[in-house]
Write an enzyme that holds these catalytic residues in place. Structure first.
Site, PDB file in Angstrom:
ATOM      1  N   ASP A 134       0.838  -1.197   0.000  1.00 22.16           N
ATOM      2  CA  ASP A 134       0.000   0.000   0.000  1.00 22.16           C
ATOM      3  C   ASP A 134       0.880   1.256   0.000  1.00 22.16           C
ATOM      4  OD1 ASP A 134       0.887  -0.172   2.586  1.00 22.16           O
ATOM      5  OD2 ASP A 134      -1.098  -0.044   3.520  1.00 22.16           O
ATOM      6  N   LYS A 175      -1.512  -9.342   2.748  1.00 24.13           N
ATOM      7  CA  LYS A 175      -0.760  -8.920   3.936  1.00 24.13           C
ATOM      8  C   LYS A 175      -1.622  -7.946   4.738  1.00 24.13           C
ATOM      9  CE  LYS A 175       3.035  -6.057   3.830  1.00 24.13           C
ATOM     10  NZ  LYS A 175       2.532  -4.897   4.599  1.00 24.13           N
ATOM     11  N   GLU A 183       8.820  -4.353  10.650  1.00 23.34           N
ATOM     12  CA  GLU A 183       9.311  -3.082  10.116  1.00 23.34           C
ATOM     13  C   GLU A 183       9.880  -2.203  11.208  1.00 23.34           C
ATOM     14  OE1 GLU A 183       6.622  -1.147   7.406  1.00 23.34           O
ATOM     15  OE2 GLU A 183       7.830   0.690   7.336  1.00 23.34           O
TER      16      GLU A 183
HETATM   17  O1  KIV Z   1       3.548  -1.171   1.715  1.00 22.27           O
HETATM   18  C1  KIV Z   1       4.724  -1.540   1.781  1.00 22.27           C
HETATM   19  O2  KIV Z   1       5.567  -1.210   0.933  1.00 22.27           O
HETATM   20  C2  KIV Z   1       5.120  -2.369   2.909  1.00 22.27           C
HETATM   21  C3  KIV Z   1       6.571  -2.672   3.072  1.00 22.27           C
HETATM   22  C4  KIV Z   1       7.301  -1.499   3.580  1.00 22.27           C
HETATM   23  C5  KIV Z   1       6.791  -3.869   3.920  1.00 22.27           C
HETATM   24  O3  KIV Z   1       4.301  -2.757   3.674  1.00 22.27           O
END
Ligand code: KIV
Length: 271
Positions: free
Chosen positions: A51, A120, A189
């Site tokens: 996202d 995710k 993260e």
């Molecule tokens: O949205 C994204 O790019 C992420 C990564 C930083 C893991 O969730």
């Protein structure tokens, strides 16, 4: 070491085997067909349709504004390009928190309409009901703990998370809850490296880090960041593999000059 480079299609099972055999998992974000094709051809294991598209593709300050329809558009573009990588799609803010039935219908839309392979979700025990419901539909779920950008207005800042004992213990409990629920992997993260290493040791499923040190099972970066497209984003954890900002600026400048001077197109560039 690339034990699994001959694998024709990366699955969640392949990632689990990589962890068990000590092969690090490579993951990058991807949002469009052309870039995803190059990333996949290079041999990446996982492409995350993050996202973060909200920031790097649409120019929003946070990840909150991106919609489910927009995530599906990006994910479908990536899926059309990919032959080998596992494609994981971020569930956007507002599509899963607080209502597990809505979470399931959001996840089903992502899988049906984009052809992605997994979703995710950011959060721990507070979203377990949503995770459980999505898993019952046979949709693989990757967790995301530590700095979870969808909660930026709760945190107030993008600084390193879980430096204090209490937050670190909560993160470990959350990671265990995600594993027990049946998540196939977890992104950690921007947390201290020692804590991330501990989680990777205590948890059986793969732990993928971003700003979480080298003691985890794999790494993920935002593709625009590692290519150096945005020259204003320079966190400590970021390794830039190119300075595309300068290269592209130069290329665009040369093109403008050639058009203005009449040098482009020349005789061999016309019919
Ligand atoms: O949205 C994204 O790019 C992420 C990564 C930083 C893991 O969730």
């Amino acid at each position: 070491m690339s034990v699994h480079k001959d694998v024709k299609k990366v699955t969640t099972h392949v990632l689990q085997t990589m962890k068990e055999e000590g092969e690090k998992i490579s993951m990058l974000t991807g949002y469009d067909f052309s870039m995803a094709k190059i990333i996949d051809t290079a041999g990446i294991d996982v492409i995350l349709v993050g996202d973060s598209a909200s920031n790097v593709m649409a120019g929003h300050e946070t990840t909150l504004p991106i919609t489910l329809d927009q995530m599906i558009y990006h994910a479908a573009s990536v899926v059309r390009a990919v032959q080998r990588a596992l494609v994981v799609v971020d569930m956007p803010f507002g599509s899963y928190q607080g209502n597990s039935k809505e979470a399931l219908s959001s996840a089903i839309r992502i899988m049906k309409e984009s052809g992605g392979h997994a979703v995710k979700m950011e959060g721990g025990q507070e979203i377990i009901e949503s995770i459980n419901r999505i898993l019952t539909a046979g949709i693989p779920v990757m967790g995301h703990l530590g700095l979870t950008p969808q909660s930026i207005y709760k945190f107030g800042t993008y600084v390193v998370r879980a430096k204090e004992e209490e937050e670190a213990e909560r993160l470990i409990a959350d990671a265990k809850a995600l594993e027990a629920a049946g998540c196939f992997a977890i992104v950690l993260e921007k947390i201290p490296a020692d804590l991330a290493t501990r989680v990777a040791k205590e948890i059986r499923i793969p732990i993928i880090g971003i700003g979480a040190g080298g003691g985890v099972d794999g790494q993920v970066l935002v593709v625009h960041d590692m290519l150096g497209i945005n020259n204003e984003f320079n966190p400590r954890f970021l390794r830039k593999y190119h300075n595309l900002y300068q290269e592209m600026l130069g290329a665009f400048g040369n093109y403008i000059e050639d058009v203005k001077s009449g040098d482009f197109p020349n005789k061999s560039e016309q019919y």
